[in-house]
Design an enzyme around this catalytic site. Sequence first.
Site, PDB file in Angstrom:
ATOM      1  N   GLY A 173      44.317  37.718  35.413  1.00  0.00           N
ATOM      2  CA  GLY A 173      43.441  37.813  36.589  1.00  0.00           C
ATOM      3  C   GLY A 173      42.180  36.993  36.396  1.00  0.00           C
ATOM      4  N   ARG A 180      32.091  21.016  26.733  1.00  0.00           N
ATOM      5  CA  ARG A 180      30.898  20.309  26.251  1.00  0.00           C
ATOM      6  C   ARG A 180      30.632  20.562  24.762  1.00  0.00           C
ATOM      7  NH1 ARG A 180      27.247  20.099  31.760  1.00  0.00           N
ATOM      8  NH2 ARG A 180      28.745  18.724  32.804  1.00  0.00           N
ATOM      9  N   ARG A 223      50.162  34.459  35.955  1.00  0.00           N
ATOM     10  CA  ARG A 223      50.798  35.357  34.976  1.00  0.00           C
ATOM     11  C   ARG A 223      52.225  34.831  34.822  1.00  0.00           C
ATOM     12  NH1 ARG A 223      46.999  39.831  35.355  1.00  0.00           N
ATOM     13  NH2 ARG A 223      46.363  40.233  37.472  1.00  0.00           N
ATOM     14  N   GLY A 274      42.638  38.116  29.268  1.00  0.00           N
ATOM     15  CA  GLY A 274      42.661  39.502  28.801  1.00  0.00           C
ATOM     16  C   GLY A 274      43.649  39.711  27.668  1.00  0.00           C
ATOM     17  N   ASP A 275      43.985  40.969  27.404  1.00  0.00           N
ATOM     18  CA  ASP A 275      44.819  41.252  26.223  1.00  0.00           C
ATOM     19  C   ASP A 275      46.224  40.670  26.341  1.00  0.00           C
ATOM     20  OD1 ASP A 275      45.412  43.058  28.185  1.00  0.00           O
ATOM     21  OD2 ASP A 275      45.420  44.827  26.885  1.00  0.00           O
ATOM     22  N   SER A 310      47.022  37.889  27.758  1.00  0.00           N
ATOM     23  CA  SER A 310      46.874  36.455  27.454  1.00  0.00           C
ATOM     24  C   SER A 310      46.744  36.258  25.949  1.00  0.00           C
ATOM     25  CB  SER A 310      45.624  35.898  28.133  1.00  0.00           C
ATOM     26  OG  SER A 310      45.581  36.308  29.476  1.00  0.00           O
ATOM     27  N   THR A 350      37.899  39.422  31.686  1.00  0.00           N
ATOM     28  CA  THR A 350      38.585  40.247  32.686  1.00  0.00           C
ATOM     29  C   THR A 350      37.562  41.187  33.291  1.00  0.00           C
ATOM     30  OG1 THR A 350      40.079  42.122  33.007  1.00  0.00           O
ATOM     31  CG2 THR A 350      39.413  41.711  30.756  1.00  0.00           C
ATOM     32  N   ASP A 397      38.081  44.048  34.114  1.00  0.00           N
ATOM     33  CA  ASP A 397      38.409  45.424  33.722  1.00  0.00           C
ATOM     34  C   ASP A 397      37.586  45.932  32.528  1.00  0.00           C
ATOM     35  OD1 ASP A 397      40.320  45.201  35.675  1.00  0.00           O
ATOM     36  OD2 ASP A 397      41.969  44.815  34.290  1.00  0.00           O
ATOM     37  N   ASP A 409      38.374  45.983  29.402  1.00  0.00           N
ATOM     38  CA  ASP A 409      39.264  46.877  28.642  1.00  0.00           C
ATOM     39  C   ASP A 409      39.719  46.246  27.332  1.00  0.00           C
ATOM     40  OD1 ASP A 409      40.807  44.891  29.723  1.00  0.00           O
ATOM     41  OD2 ASP A 409      42.390  46.209  30.459  1.00  0.00           O
ATOM     42  N   ARG A 422      29.490  61.691  56.369  1.00  0.00           N
ATOM     43  CA  ARG A 422      30.889  61.702  55.923  1.00  0.00           C
ATOM     44  C   ARG A 422      30.984  61.650  54.410  1.00  0.00           C
ATOM     45  NH1 ARG A 422      32.826  56.653  59.535  1.00  0.00           N
ATOM     46  NH2 ARG A 422      33.380  57.746  61.432  1.00  0.00           N
ATOM     47  N   MET A 470      38.805  48.637  41.087  1.00  0.00           N
ATOM     48  CA  MET A 470      39.857  48.128  40.190  1.00  0.00           C
ATOM     49  C   MET A 470      39.609  48.568  38.747  1.00  0.00           C
ATOM     50  SD  MET A 470      40.851  44.314  41.349  1.00  0.00           S
ATOM     51  CE  MET A 470      42.107  44.038  42.589  1.00  0.00           C
ATOM     52  N   ARG A 485      42.640  48.460  36.460  1.00  0.00           N
ATOM     53  CA  ARG A 485      43.985  48.706  35.890  1.00  0.00           C
ATOM     54  C   ARG A 485      43.991  50.067  35.199  1.00  0.00           C
ATOM     55  NH1 ARG A 485      47.935  44.694  35.265  1.00  0.00           N
ATOM     56  NH2 ARG A 485      46.401  43.078  35.527  1.00  0.00           N
ATOM     57  N   ALA A 540      26.867  57.887  42.307  1.00  0.00           N
ATOM     58  CA  ALA A 540      28.037  58.541  42.913  1.00  0.00           C
ATOM     59  C   ALA A 540      28.009  60.047  42.629  1.00  0.00           C
ATOM     60  CB  ALA A 540      29.318  57.940  42.340  1.00  0.00           C
ATOM     61  N   LYS A 563      22.726  68.318  51.586  1.00  0.00           N
ATOM     62  CA  LYS A 563      23.137  66.914  51.501  1.00  0.00           C
ATOM     63  C   LYS A 563      24.139  66.639  52.622  1.00  0.00           C
ATOM     64  CE  LYS A 563      24.356  63.347  48.335  1.00  0.00           C
ATOM     65  NZ  LYS A 563      24.516  62.896  46.989  1.00  0.00           N
ATOM     66  N   HIS A 577      26.114  63.712  52.991  1.00  0.00           N
ATOM     67  CA  HIS A 577      27.202  62.755  52.727  1.00  0.00           C
ATOM     68  C   HIS A 577      27.552  62.811  51.247  1.00  0.00           C
ATOM     69  CE1 HIS A 577      23.685  60.416  51.544  1.00  0.00           C
ATOM     70  NE2 HIS A 577      24.505  59.718  50.786  1.00  0.00           N
TER      71      HIS A 577
HETATM   72  O1  F6P Z   1      43.078  42.716  35.518  1.00  0.00           O
HETATM   73  C1  F6P Z   1      42.305  42.443  36.632  1.00  0.00           C
HETATM   74  C2  F6P Z   1      42.841  43.143  37.859  1.00  0.00           C
HETATM   75  O2  F6P Z   1      42.023  42.800  38.963  1.00  0.00           O
HETATM   76  C3  F6P Z   1      42.997  44.655  37.747  1.00  0.00           C
HETATM   77  O3  F6P Z   1      41.777  45.330  37.904  1.00  0.00           O
HETATM   78  C4  F6P Z   1      43.993  44.918  38.838  1.00  0.00           C
HETATM   79  O4  F6P Z   1      44.711  46.111  38.594  1.00  0.00           O
HETATM   80  C5  F6P Z   1      44.900  43.716  38.762  1.00  0.00           C
HETATM   81  O5  F6P Z   1      44.159  42.689  38.138  1.00  0.00           O
HETATM   82  C6  F6P Z   1      45.406  43.212  40.086  1.00  0.00           C
HETATM   83  O6  F6P Z   1      46.294  42.197  39.842  1.00  0.00           O
HETATM   84  P1  F6P Z   1      46.786  41.156  40.951  1.00  0.00           P
HETATM   85  O7  F6P Z   1      45.636  40.236  41.266  1.00  0.00           O
HETATM   86  O8  F6P Z   1      47.908  40.454  40.306  1.00  0.00           O
HETATM   87  O9  F6P Z   1      47.149  41.960  42.162  1.00  0.00           O
END
Ligand code: F6P
Length: 329
Positions: free
Chosen positions: A12, A26, A73, A103-104, A106, A126, A128, A130, A163, A170, A172, A187, A214, A216
């Site tokens: 990604g 460079r 990918r 990422g991992d 790769s 990435t 993520d 992670d 509401r 995202m 993963r 949050a 509160k 919302h």
């Molecule tokens: O790893 C980055 C990421 O954006 C994740 O957060 C998400 O789950 C995934 O890639 C989405 O993948 P794609 O772009 O292939 O839908």
Amino acid sequence: MSRRIGVLTSGGDAPGMNAAIRTVVRTALSFKMEPFGIYRGYHGLINDEIEKLVSSSVSGIIQRGGTVLKSARSQEFMTKQGLEMAVNNLKKHKIDSVVIIGGDGSFRGALSLMKHGIKIIGIPATIDNDIPCTDFSIGFDTAVNTVMDAVNKIRDTASSHERIYVVEVMGRHSGNIALYSGLAVGADSILIPEVPFELDQVCEKIRLAYEAGKNHNIVVVAEGISLPSDDIRNVSFGVGKYIEEHTGYETRIVILGHIQRGGSPTVNDRLLASRLAYHAVSLIHQGKSGKMVGEVDKLIKSWDLQYALAQEHTINMEYYRLASILSSL
Ligand code: F6P
């Protein structure tokens, strides 16, 4: 010493990848090495999409999101034949080292190249966040800032219409985007895969908040959480439905999606990318291979890639506890 060095982006895309590519090119030139861009990640390596780069090839890209080298990918690279084609193309161009920005997944691909005598160094990129052995991966800071901007806007509507908003982010299998952005936006609840949760408790918290005046509520949900019922395909819809049914308050769901992957990289991501990429090329210049670079406690370091991939990804529990305290009444 390596003379010809390849660079590719894989998996990604992440904001800051371009800043890393620019630095690889460079820095390589400053070491009198010849940089080559490999387009579309491992897919392009198999298809010989390789081009010599010069300093001006990477002009005007530091501020751009995405990756000028494109990303993909590749399933074919996992096959024996695909790997052989990739190695042969590198040999054809006399490229004996490759910097892999991704990422991992790769990085695992990079280890296969290494078994064929190619020197490799991984740069973690990435959204993520992670990847073990680095406090942050390139792109994460920009992504959480994007989420923060979005939730700030959502909160205006949430409070106007009184509401509940369930915001899916995202990550993963990682809850890092949800945790950092959830803490930053204040949050009311943050649901992440690393920490077990009860939806009844989320509903109880909402009820208490409404009783206390509160009007919302913001629930940040990591896409990687799982819900007890298998028939709930989309987690945020599952969470939203449950909350509306059990609290009786109007609830809306927002899935931020790929907007989190785009945009101009933040200062933090540009600096991180530039520092990591400089270190990566320096390692190759010193004849090193099989490593990943990372930042820990503000210092740039390197680790054996195989060791790094065997480590567990963790989240900052202190942040989680802080967010829980700040959101309780
Ligand atoms: O790893 C980055 C990421 O954006 C994740 O957060 C998400 O789950 C995934 O890639 C989405 O993948 P794609 O772009 O292939 O839908």
